[in-house]
Design a protein around this motif. Sequence first.
Motif, mmCIF file in Angstrom:
data_model
loop_
_atom_site.group_PDB
_atom_site.id
_atom_site.type_symbol
_atom_site.label_atom_id
_atom_site.label_comp_id
_atom_site.label_asym_id
_atom_site.label_seq_id
_atom_site.Cartn_x
_atom_site.Cartn_y
_atom_site.Cartn_z
ATOM 1 N N GLU A 24 0.833 -1.209 0.000
ATOM 2 C CA GLU A 24 0.000 0.000 0.000
ATOM 3 C C GLU A 24 0.862 1.250 0.000
ATOM 4 O O GLU A 24 0.648 2.180 -0.804
ATOM 5 C CB GLU A 24 -0.916 0.002 1.222
ATOM 6 C CG GLU A 24 -1.733 1.258 1.363
ATOM 7 C CD GLU A 24 -2.480 1.356 2.682
ATOM 8 O OE1 GLU A 24 -2.442 2.443 3.303
ATOM 9 O OE2 GLU A 24 -3.133 0.365 3.087
ATOM 10 N N ASP A 25 1.839 1.298 0.899
ATOM 11 C CA ASP A 25 2.706 2.483 0.990
ATOM 12 C C ASP A 25 3.453 2.736 -0.315
ATOM 13 O O ASP A 25 3.559 3.881 -0.769
ATOM 14 C CB ASP A 25 3.697 2.329 2.144
ATOM 15 C CG ASP A 25 3.045 2.407 3.505
ATOM 16 O OD1 ASP A 25 1.853 2.773 3.610
ATOM 17 O OD2 ASP A 25 3.743 2.067 4.497
ATOM 18 N N ASN A 28 1.086 4.111 -2.977
ATOM 19 C CA ASN A 28 0.723 5.500 -2.688
ATOM 20 C C ASN A 28 1.849 6.463 -3.032
ATOM 21 O O ASN A 28 1.603 7.647 -3.253
ATOM 22 C CB ASN A 28 0.280 5.656 -1.234
ATOM 23 C CG ASN A 28 -1.166 5.270 -1.038
ATOM 24 O OD1 ASN A 28 -2.014 5.536 -1.884
ATOM 25 N ND2 ASN A 28 -1.457 4.620 0.072
ATOM 26 N N ARG A 30 3.490 6.282 -5.783
ATOM 27 C CA ARG A 30 3.291 6.477 -7.216
ATOM 28 C C ARG A 30 4.583 6.614 -8.010
ATOM 29 O O ARG A 30 4.690 7.416 -8.922
ATOM 30 C CB ARG A 30 2.360 7.656 -7.469
ATOM 31 C CG ARG A 30 1.003 7.448 -6.866
ATOM 32 C CD ARG A 30 0.049 8.592 -7.052
ATOM 33 N NE ARG A 30 0.697 9.864 -6.797
ATOM 34 C CZ ARG A 30 0.469 10.979 -7.482
ATOM 35 N NH1 ARG A 30 -0.430 10.996 -8.425
ATOM 36 N NH2 ARG A 30 1.094 12.090 -7.189
ATOM 37 N N TYR A 72 -4.442 9.992 -6.751
ATOM 38 C CA TYR A 72 -4.612 8.580 -6.386
ATOM 39 C C TYR A 72 -4.226 8.344 -4.926
ATOM 40 O O TYR A 72 -3.146 8.728 -4.486
ATOM 41 C CB TYR A 72 -3.701 7.762 -7.305
ATOM 42 C CG TYR A 72 -3.624 6.291 -7.032
ATOM 43 C CD1 TYR A 72 -4.442 5.402 -7.725
ATOM 44 C CD2 TYR A 72 -2.712 5.778 -6.131
ATOM 45 C CE1 TYR A 72 -4.354 4.037 -7.508
ATOM 46 C CE2 TYR A 72 -2.620 4.412 -5.911
ATOM 47 C CZ TYR A 72 -3.440 3.560 -6.599
ATOM 48 O OH TYR A 72 -3.356 2.217 -6.392
ATOM 49 N N ARG A 73 -5.147 7.727 -4.179
ATOM 50 C CA ARG A 73 -4.891 7.314 -2.790
ATOM 51 C C ARG A 73 -5.513 5.934 -2.600
ATOM 52 O O ARG A 73 -6.674 5.726 -2.939
ATOM 53 C CB ARG A 73 -5.487 8.309 -1.804
ATOM 54 C CG ARG A 73 -4.754 9.645 -1.798
ATOM 55 C CD ARG A 73 -5.509 10.652 -0.929
ATOM 56 N NE ARG A 73 -4.837 11.921 -0.853
ATOM 57 C CZ ARG A 73 -4.972 12.903 -1.734
ATOM 58 N NH1 ARG A 73 -5.739 12.751 -2.791
ATOM 59 N NH2 ARG A 73 -4.340 14.048 -1.562
ATOM 60 N N TYR A 92 -9.410 2.398 -3.819
ATOM 61 C CA TYR A 92 -8.638 3.618 -4.039
ATOM 62 C C TYR A 92 -9.530 4.672 -4.658
ATOM 63 O O TYR A 92 -10.546 4.364 -5.261
ATOM 64 C CB TYR A 92 -7.373 3.367 -4.867
ATOM 65 C CG TYR A 92 -7.530 2.874 -6.272
ATOM 66 C CD1 TYR A 92 -7.656 3.762 -7.340
ATOM 67 C CD2 TYR A 92 -7.486 1.514 -6.561
ATOM 68 C CE1 TYR A 92 -7.759 3.305 -8.644
ATOM 69 C CE2 TYR A 92 -7.578 1.047 -7.857
ATOM 70 C CZ TYR A 92 -7.715 1.952 -8.905
ATOM 71 O OH TYR A 92 -7.814 1.501 -10.195
ATOM 72 N N ARG A 145 -0.400 6.320 3.835
ATOM 73 C CA ARG A 145 -1.573 6.611 4.667
ATOM 74 C C ARG A 145 -1.098 6.738 6.109
ATOM 75 O O ARG A 145 -0.399 5.862 6.622
ATOM 76 C CB ARG A 145 -2.588 5.473 4.537
ATOM 77 C CG ARG A 145 -3.806 5.615 5.434
ATOM 78 C CD ARG A 145 -4.868 4.567 5.133
ATOM 79 N NE ARG A 145 -4.371 3.217 5.046
ATOM 80 C CZ ARG A 145 -4.533 2.279 5.988
ATOM 81 N NH1 ARG A 145 -5.197 2.540 7.098
ATOM 82 N NH2 ARG A 145 -4.053 1.082 5.822
#
Length: 157
Positions: A24-25, A28, A30, A72-73, A92, A145
């Motif tokens: 996930e990290d 995020n 990108r 984007y998150r 997302y 996050r």
Amino acid sequence: MTDSRPPLPPFTYETAVRKVRAAEDAWNGRNPEKVSLAYTPDTRWRNRSEFLNGREEVVGFLTRKWEREHEYRLIKEIWAFTETRIAVRFAYEYRDGAGQWFRAYGNENWEFSESGHMRVRHASINDIAIAESERKFHWDLGSPRPADHPGLTELGL
């Protein structure tokens, strides 16, 4: 491949959760080149209706994705795991070039090599248009996050 990508299989619940959060990290952040290093050089993906083979195709895919999915998150949550596999659900949020916001919901099945790199990724995803006021993912763009930001279960997603 001589490098490793901890946590390594065989997974426990705790190490599988850490693996999910690391993914996930990274997403995020990108950065397609950096994200691609979590996968084996010969990784195989199915993402929606696209089939990818190898890190180079992953970099191209992620570059195109983040060029069209603005702000984007992503939040991922573990669903199940075995010694070498992890299943996650995720959501997302992003907006397109016309300014329309979306929330994408999906499931992924992952398989890992002994070095902890993802060998196989199968993703099924659905997008739903949302109003900007319906957004639930609020943290600094391009950052992980925050630890105190609710996850999918806490958000009722």
